[in-house]
Structures are given as C-alpha cells and as structure tokens.
Enzyme design. Structure first.
Site, mmCIF file in Angstrom:
data_model
loop_
_atom_site.group_PDB
_atom_site.id
_atom_site.type_symbol
_atom_site.label_atom_id
_atom_site.label_comp_id
_atom_site.label_asym_id
_atom_site.label_seq_id
_atom_site.Cartn_x
_atom_site.Cartn_y
_atom_site.Cartn_z
ATOM 1 N N THR A 75 0.782 -1.238 0.000
ATOM 2 C CA THR A 75 0.000 0.000 0.000
ATOM 3 C C THR A 75 0.798 1.263 0.000
ATOM 4 O OG1 THR A 75 -1.872 -0.971 1.078
ATOM 5 C CG2 THR A 75 -1.909 1.373 0.923
ATOM 6 N N ASN A 101 -5.568 0.088 13.443
ATOM 7 C CA ASN A 101 -5.948 -1.071 12.646
ATOM 8 C C ASN A 101 -7.031 -1.932 13.282
ATOM 9 O OD1 ASN A 101 -4.327 -0.930 10.190
ATOM 10 N ND2 ASN A 101 -2.662 -0.799 11.688
#
Lengths: 409, 409
Positions: free
Chosen positions: A196, A404
């Site tokens: 990413t 997260n």
C-alpha cells in the site's frame, strides 16, 4: 550528502522538473474535506516506467496503468484517487478504472493510453463514480506548475498518512540542469514487496522508457523494497516514473557518462520517500534503520536486515526504549541466512551491546536516551564477509493497534 | 471428539501415565514467588524424543539435551528452569547447563546422560547457580505422582504465560490402557518454528525412541509449527517426549495395528497444547483459528493459513471485532502460493463475507457479535483442489505492545 553527484533542492517538488504540473481537489470519496483526487500532467509525452505490487489480488487501476505504459512507453498524465482502492470490485471496478482513464484523458485532450490511474483506500467497495466524474471534470483547471499544485497533489494521495512526502534533487548532465523529484504516500501495509504505497517520480531528464524502467527497478529494490511497517502487502501498490526530456541532456543510456549520477539521484529520491513512509508508519513514533554488514553477500544482508526490521518484538522494544539486544539477535538467528553464532556484534547507535555474540556492559541511561530519540539505528556486524544492507521501519505502538483495530469504521 | 480413538481424561496430567512423577519449587530465579524450577521423573528409563528451535542461536540447554537423548535414546528425567534462558551466555552458560544436568542426575541417582535440561526467560545473563544448585538439591523430595506435582511443574515452567497448559488422553492398545499427556509453556515469540515454547509429553506406551521421534515430529508439524503469536522464534524452544512403556502394550511400530490411534492421541495432545499457547499469546483476548481448504496441496494450504494468522493487520482487525475481509484476502494474496484471484470464499464463523473473491452483503451486527467472542474461526476456501490446513494464533492488542515494550525492565 556532500560527496553525491546531485544536490537537494529546497522547496523543490514534483513540478520542479520542466514540463510538469500537478494539483488536487476534494471530490467526496473521503469523509473529511481533504483532497481525494489528484493528477500529475506532463506537457509532452513522457517516457514512463512502473513497478507494481506482487500481491496476487491486484486492484483494477494496476491493470489499466500497466496497459497504458505497455502501449508505447509514454504517458502524459497520472490520475490518482484516495478513499477507495477500487480493489476486489470485479468487472464494475475494472470498468470504473477504464472510465477514470478515458474521462481524464478527454478532459486534458490526450489519448486514453497516455494516462495512468492509481487508487488507494478501502477495498471491496465500488467507486462512487458520479463524484469521481465530477472531480475529473474540474481537475484540469486545478493543475499548476508550482509548489502549491504539487502539495495539493500530495494531499490528494494520502490515506492514514500524517505527513506529505516529497523531495527534489538536481544534477548536471551534459551541461544541462536535470531535476529528479518524487512524491509518495503510504503508512500501513508496507513491506518488501511494495505494500500500500503509491509513489510518483518526475524528471526532466531525457531517457527512454526501457532504461528508465531498469533504473527504477534497481532504485526500488534498495529503497521501497527495504522498508516494512507490518509485513503486509497490498493490492494497490505502484510506483510510476515519468521523464519529460525537457532538460535537454543527451539521452541517458547505459553508455552515458552521467548515468551513475542520474541513477544515484533516482536512488536518493526513492530512499528519501521510502524512509519518510517508514517514519510515518501507522502509529509510529520514530524511524528505525537497520544496517547489516559483514554478511556473506548483499542479498544475505538484505534478508537479515528485513527480518530484524520486521520483528514485532524488536519494534515493541524500540517503542519502549528498551535496549533489548536479545530480540535483535533472535531475529538475526531466524532469518534463514548464514550466520556465525559466535561472531555477531550489535550496537544501538554508538552504544555497543553485544560483541562476539556475548553481551557487553553498556551505559543503560545513555541507551535509554538514544532510544528515546526520533531515529534509531541498529547496527549488526556478522564478521563473515563483505555483504551490506540497510532497511527501514518504525516502532510498534499502541496507536498502530488502535488504527488497525477499526480501520473500516 | 466422539469419533476419535481416544478419550480425554478429566483431571488427567503429565503424571497420569504410569511411572511418572513431577514437581516444582521456587529457587529464586524469578522475582516473584512463583515456582521457577521443576522436573519430570520417570521410574524407569523412558524412550525419549526431542524437537528443537531452528534459530541459529541455540541456548546451552538445547545442546545438553540433544546429547542426552542422542546417547542411547533414553531419559529418566527432564529438569527445567524459568526466569533465565541461559542463552547467549557462552562457555559459562554451557558449563552451567552441564552442571544442572549432572547435579540433578546425582540427586535422583541416575546417569547424567539420562537427564534433559531446558531453560526459559531472559537471555544474555548467566544463571545464578547458587540458587539453582540449592533448588536442585531440594527438588527430588518435591516430586509426586499426583495432580499436585504436575501442576507444580506447570507453574515452574511459566514466564509471561497467564495460564497453565496441560492435557491427558487415554486409549486402548492390545487390551491395555495407554495414557498420552502433555504440558507446555509459551506465549510470546511463537511462530512456525517452535518459538519460545517448551513442551513435555509423557506416555506409558511402549514405543522405541526412533519411532517416537518420527511421530513427535509429525505431530509437531500439525500443531506447534502451525501457531504464531508474532512471527518471532526463540533460542530455547524444545519439545521433549518420554515413553515409560509401563502400560504393557506390545511395542508400537509402523506395523502395529494401533499406531494410527496412538499417533492421533499424540497429535491431539500437541494440538490442545498449541492452541492453549496461541490463546495465551502475549496480550491476547481471543484464539484465532484459520482453516484453509481448496488449496493445491496441504503444504500450500499451510503456507496460506500461516500467512493469514501471522498478519498484524488481520490480528488487529480481530482485536477490534472489525469484519475486515480485505485484510484477509490481502494476506492470502501475498502468501506466495497458487491462488485463483476469482474464486476465493472467506467466512468468519458462519458469516460469509466474500464469495468468488467478491464481497457479499452480510449482517454487520452478527459479525460484530461473533468477533467479540473468545474464539474466532476464519474460513478460506480457494476452490482449486483438495489441500487443507489449520493454523492458530491470537489477536494483536495494546497489551501485546505494553508487555514487549519493556520486557527486560
């Protein structure tokens, strides 16, 4: 940096190389009011190169960008959205990526195959195309050749990043000033294989697509592929380079006397961006650099450096400013590489903690002070041969878990 | 469990198999008053087998235990200390491990080569041998053949573990009742290759050392080598099995009709211990099980299951009860295994979230409720062939970071 064949340009940006403009706007994909759609435009067809994620699941825009670059190696523009990765979105996602490309190509008056597209954000949801379309239609008038345009672009590519990441250097080739610049985003899911992260390199050097591709790959292997935040890789990573050729140098080739200088400048740009991504890792409080020397080969040193930088235990210990060399040597020992168990030295900055694989007394207060700094360098010397490597990462913190634990919500 | 050729013994322990006693005491290696020295004793020479860490840096006790088992495949006892791993301690550490072995052998009146030793705890510090010696001298009188002795041993091997881990099953071989039991410790640094875990299996089955070694290795590959807490591996892992033979069955061989039943019992014991270690992972709030099916082979399924269970992003999402299948499919896609990007199904328990690699609508409230439970099963079906695997781990929490940010202090 004094010895290097280039110099850093203060306030330089991806629009410093001749021929480039950039910009961004908020079209509505992000819940905040931050920009979420941006583009870089080159006034001439630029030689282009790309490096992509190795994940089996590749998002739709990667397919489209590969096609654009493969067609003739030339790009006029790259269009990027954040807030939605357009990954795992099936045929509709592919159609949307193609539509982004063609609509923006039309808006700037070029062929569709001269436009690359990139996306980053949540996966598995289809793009809200009415917002994207309206953004694309407004975007061309936002593109400017100054620092403001470059910064607007940088904001448009961010997701959980806290800071913008941009760098520009210049060097002389054949008496001409050549710029190499880059911008990137990325903070989670960063690992050896381009996770990413999105990266964009602009240069006004004259160089063909194939040679640019080779140099970009080499630079990537020593920079973006040597950082890790958490070992995960994404479906959307890509690094795209565009070279306008407007600096007027003789075209760079493997025989050009300036090729080493240009390659060094490109590596530097990639390394600065990679380190900035590592430092901005999700929840990170500091940049961690691992330097390995004395390995049987550079490849072996790289594998060891990546194992150490990727260790959750090492990362937690650095967060806690705990001079825990035991975590480091345990990581060295499981890297699957040749290591002499009796000859390993480990130092934290200048503070030697292990010599010949045996602990040595060190000043705990000095170590604590060093580990509390914003950059920690872990030195590992294997005393076997001449292999060296550097890798970068960050500490593992409460905030990483927080970010997260509820990414989607 | 109804279909299995063995039954779980409630209140069974490592002293349930005939011939074994165990115990523990506090000798002063731990700062708390918890036991830190323990032993298992067999009244006859037991056929023995061992599996060890793959880390290049192996602690001194592993060398000594290997030698003991290699000498004639027989052990009378295993001595374990916690609080200090006796790793990276050089020649002094090796001398200390040998002295632990010989002193305990003398205390129980057996040959030194019939004793195995194991250590767990902080690395890089030499053992406080005066405390160890005094503990060794008192230990024999603490060993008992009941549950109390087994529990005292279990306490003596713990470090950051929160709970003791023990299991016992029995089965019938040649009309005789055979017991297989085990105890283990471990909560951090747990990864495929036997990381900071100690495991001890006792059985009264008659079986020779070589065949026991083979079955122990096979059981390990499907249990301890399929758990991960954080991907790190330690210098001290070992799993030791001892078979007294006092059950009186015909000796187990590859031709014995009961060998499948015994192997299944041994696998079950190892799996229960492995899952207990994963559930007790540092900072963990729940056990996570990943079941992969439809892979091109069992090995491929194992690699994918381990990648998913090891993903910090998946682990953080489970901690946050976030039904983030995107993290799961990204991990599947970077496992380096054959995957058809268009045929992957993912379910959380019974809740299907992805079908044919496309998201499907699901009840978010039901998913939240399921993910808040103390056990989460992630199902991944690749729809390619018949390969299957299971792997176990835990969620990544604030407490994991807290525990490891200051382990030494």
């Amino acid at each position: 940096m004094g010895q290097q064949p280039f110099r850093v340009v203060d306030d330089g940006s991806i629009t410093s190389p001749k021929g480039f403009s950039a910009g961004g706007l908020h079209c509505g994909l992000k819940k905040t009011t931050r920009h979420d759609l941006g583009a870089i435009l080159c006034e001439v067809p630029a030689a282009a190169a790309g490096v992509y994620t190795t994940n089996i699941f590749q998002a739709a825009p990667l397919k489209v960008t590969r096609e654009s670059i493969a067609s003739d190696g030339l790009l006029r523009a790259v269009l990027v959205n954040s807030g939605n990765a357009n990954a795992c979105t099936g045929e509709q996602g592919e159609a949307d990526a193609y539509e982004m490309r063609s609509r923006f190509a039309e808006a700037i008056g070029v062929e569709a195959a001269q436009v690359a597209v990139a996306s980053t954000g949540v996966i598995g949801e289809n793009l809200k195309m009415e917002k994207v379309r309206s953004g694309i239609d407004s975007l061309p008038q936002k593109l400017t050749g100054d620092l403001d345009g470059a910064e607007a672009f940088c904001q448009a590519i961010l997701t959980t990043d806290l800071v913008q990441k941009m760098v520009c250097v210049q060097l002389e080739l054949n008496g001409k000033i050549v710029h190499v610049a880059g911008a990137a985003k990325g903070s989670g899911m960063i690992h050896p294989n381009m996770a990413t992260m999105l990266g964009f390199v602009t240069t006004d050097a004259a160089i063909d697509s194939a040679y640019l591709q080779q140099l970009l790959r080499e630079a990537t292997d020593l920079s973006f592929n040597m950082i890790t935040v958490d070992g995960d890789t994404s479906t959307n990573d890509m690094l795209v380079a565009m070279a306008s050729g407007l600096a007027g140098n003789e075209a760079l080739t493997p025989e050009h006397e300036g090729k080493e200088a240009f390659a060094a400048a490109l590596r530097y740009v990639c390394e600065v961006l990679a380190k900035a991504i590592a430092r901005d890792g999700e929840g990170a409080t500091k940049l961690v650099e691992v330097q390995v020397r004395g390995a049987v080969s550079d490849e072996s040193a790289q594998a060891i450096a990546k194992t150490v930088i990727g260790s959750s235990l090492v990362k937690s210990a650095v967060f806690g400013a705990d001079a825990n060399w035991g975590r480091i040597i345990a990581a060295v020992g499981r890297a699957g590489q040749p290591v002499n168990p009796d000859t390993v030295d480990i130092a934290l900055g200048d503070i030697v903690t292990l010599q010949g694989s045996r602990p040595v007394a060190f000043d705990e207060d000095a170590a604590l002070e060093y580990l509390k700094g914003d950059t920690v360098v872990i030195h590992v010397d294997l005393h076997m041969a001449e292999g060296t490597a550097k890798a970068w990462g960050c500490d593992l913190t409460y905030d990483y878990v927080r970010i997260n634990a509820a990414y989607r919500t």
